[in-house]
Design an enzyme around this catalytic site. Structure first.
Site, PDB file in Angstrom:
ATOM      1  N   LYS A 168       0.995  -1.141   0.070  1.00 51.76           N
ATOM      2  CA  LYS A 168       0.062   0.013   0.082  1.00 51.76           C
ATOM      3  C   LYS A 168       0.754   1.103   0.022  1.00 51.76           C
ATOM      4  O   LYS A 168       0.592   2.087  -0.704  1.00 51.76           O
ATOM      5  CB  LYS A 168      -1.104  -0.138   1.292  1.00 51.76           C
ATOM      6  CG  LYS A 168      -2.192  -0.985   1.025  1.00 51.76           C
ATOM      7  CD  LYS A 168      -2.944  -1.257   2.318  1.00 51.76           C
ATOM      8  CE  LYS A 168      -3.826  -2.584   1.962  1.00 51.76           C
ATOM      9  NZ  LYS A 168      -4.572  -2.925   3.220  1.00 51.76           N
ATOM     10  N   GLN A 175      -4.591  -2.084   9.599  1.00 46.98           N
ATOM     11  CA  GLN A 175      -4.800  -3.474   8.794  1.00 46.98           C
ATOM     12  C   GLN A 175      -5.321  -4.537   9.568  1.00 46.98           C
ATOM     13  O   GLN A 175      -4.914  -4.664  10.988  1.00 46.98           O
ATOM     14  CB  GLN A 175      -3.117  -3.790   8.398  1.00 46.98           C
ATOM     15  CG  GLN A 175      -3.006  -5.031   7.669  1.00 46.98           C
ATOM     16  CD  GLN A 175      -3.445  -5.008   6.369  1.00 46.98           C
ATOM     17  OE1 GLN A 175      -3.251  -3.925   5.586  1.00 46.98           O
ATOM     18  NE2 GLN A 175      -4.399  -5.894   5.676  1.00 46.98           N
ATOM     19  N   ASP A 189     -11.074   2.729   4.462  1.00 48.13           N
ATOM     20  CA  ASP A 189     -11.595   1.347   4.066  1.00 48.13           C
ATOM     21  C   ASP A 189     -13.081   1.393   4.019  1.00 48.13           C
ATOM     22  O   ASP A 189     -13.440   0.431   3.550  1.00 48.13           O
ATOM     23  CB  ASP A 189     -10.954   0.400   5.182  1.00 48.13           C
ATOM     24  CG  ASP A 189      -9.620  -0.137   4.823  1.00 48.13           C
ATOM     25  OD1 ASP A 189      -9.285  -0.454   3.811  1.00 48.13           O
ATOM     26  OD2 ASP A 189      -8.747  -0.577   5.801  1.00 48.13           O
TER      27      ASP A 189
END
Ligand code: NAD
Length: 312
Positions: free
Chosen positions: A56, A100, A123
């Site tokens: 990322k 994460q 997200d």
């Protein structure tokens, strides 16, 4: 068996999206001097999670974004993790925050996701963004769409144009993929069915699908013979299975790919289908968040100077 399905090239589509994002980043920087910045939090030392976070960061840099990663020990307390999120929420230079997953068992995942500023929740897992996604599309601006379903919708739009009136079946109902996917298909005016582990007759349901999205994490779950001829198949599953000769392993999806190519009109491969779209969509969300925050701040500054001139 003759293969007829078009193979949907997610790698190429993701590269095209990153190219468009890079242009957007450059324009934002030229107009405002601001570069979008993504902050990633990684708790523990799970190797797969570490690879995702590193990728990322690399892809953010490749489109001209800034990024920072916070690698925390597995034993970090929930309070310390929440304090870091608070700090990033208040850092005006940070536009996107991601934690994460998975998190260690002593940390309440829902509490962590709730703590992220919804405007920086790239997200799209914060309850505010989940709620906005479930609202009627025509009345809502500025919501953040979870990355994997966003990528699937882009691939479907490329393939089909309008999805209106189609029967869509989503296999899997997780917060990350299945549920938001179903909401997006509903907004695209599909008739949507959601299957899960307790669904009684999966083959029959799958056979009704003009659009099939499988996100079950079950290798070989969807047999080619279940698929409606001409359906578009999006295989989200990422499953590691041993090679037939017992030597090593490989990644496969949920769909029996070779069989499915004989029935579907188009299908995503695994790997190389949905996977590459997910990180590209994370960057898209970060750019959108940066644009929204910059516009908000300019508006505040304009309002502040208007007020100053009123009272001068
Ligand atoms: P999850 O385990 O949270 O959810 C799986 C869902 O599938 C559940 O709703 C479950 O009821 C359903 N399911 C499982 N087995 C089933 C069966 N035999 N029949 C019907 N339904 C069944 O998983 P998730 O996080 O949603 O991920 C699903 C898959 O997608 C995994 O393979 C994951 O690795 C993959 N994934 C890929 C990407 C990507 O970028 N391509 C992103 C996220 C997840």
């Amino acid at each position: 068996m003759t293969a007829t399905a078009r193979i949907i090239d997610g790698k190429r589509r993701a590269a095209q999206l990153r190219h468009d994002i890079a242009i957007g980043v450059e324009r934002l920087r030229d107009e405002t001097g601001i570069a979008p910045k993504l902050a990633a939090i990684l708790v523990g030392d799970d190797p797969a999670s570490a690879i995702y976070v590193r990728r990322k960061g690399e892809q953010a840099a490749a489109v001209g974004m800034e990024s920072e990663s916070h690698r925390l020990s597995t034993s970090i307390s929930q309070d310390d993790l929440l304090a870091l999120i608070d700090r990033l929420n208040h850092d005006a230079a940070v536009h996107g925050i991601l934690v994460q997953l998975p998190l260690p068992p002593h940390i309440d995942k829902a509490a962590v996701l709730r703590r992220i500023d919804p405007g920086k929740d790239v997200d799209g897992f914060h309850p505010v963004n989940v709620g906005l996604l479930a609202s009627d599309s025509e009345t809502v601006d500025g919501r953040i769409i979870p990355c994997t379903p966003m990528g699937c919708m882009m691939l479907l739009a490329d393939e089909l144009g309008s999805l209106e009136g189609m029967n869509a079946v989503v296999v899997g109902c997780s917060n990350i993929v299945g549920r938001p996917m179903a909401q997006l298909l509903l907004q695209a005016r599909c008739t949507v069915s959601i299957a899960h582990i307790h669904t009684r007759d999966l083959p029959e349901l799958v056979a009704s699908a003009d659009i099939l999205v499988s996100a079950a994490g079950a290798p070989g779950l969807i047999k080619g013979s279940w698929i409606k001829p001409g359906a578009v198949v999006i295989d989200v599953g990422i499953n590691r299975v041993p090679n037939a000769d017992g030597d090593g392993s490989r990644i496969v999806g949920d769909v029996c790919f070779d069989e499915a190519t004989a029935r579907a009109s188009a299908i995503t491969p695994v790997p190389g289908g949905v996977g590459p779209m997910t990180i590209a969509c994370l960057l898209e969300n970060t750019l959108r968040a940066a644009i929204a925050m910059t516009a908000e701040r300019r508006h505040d500054t304009d309002m502040a100077s208007d007020r100053q001139s009123q009272f001068a």
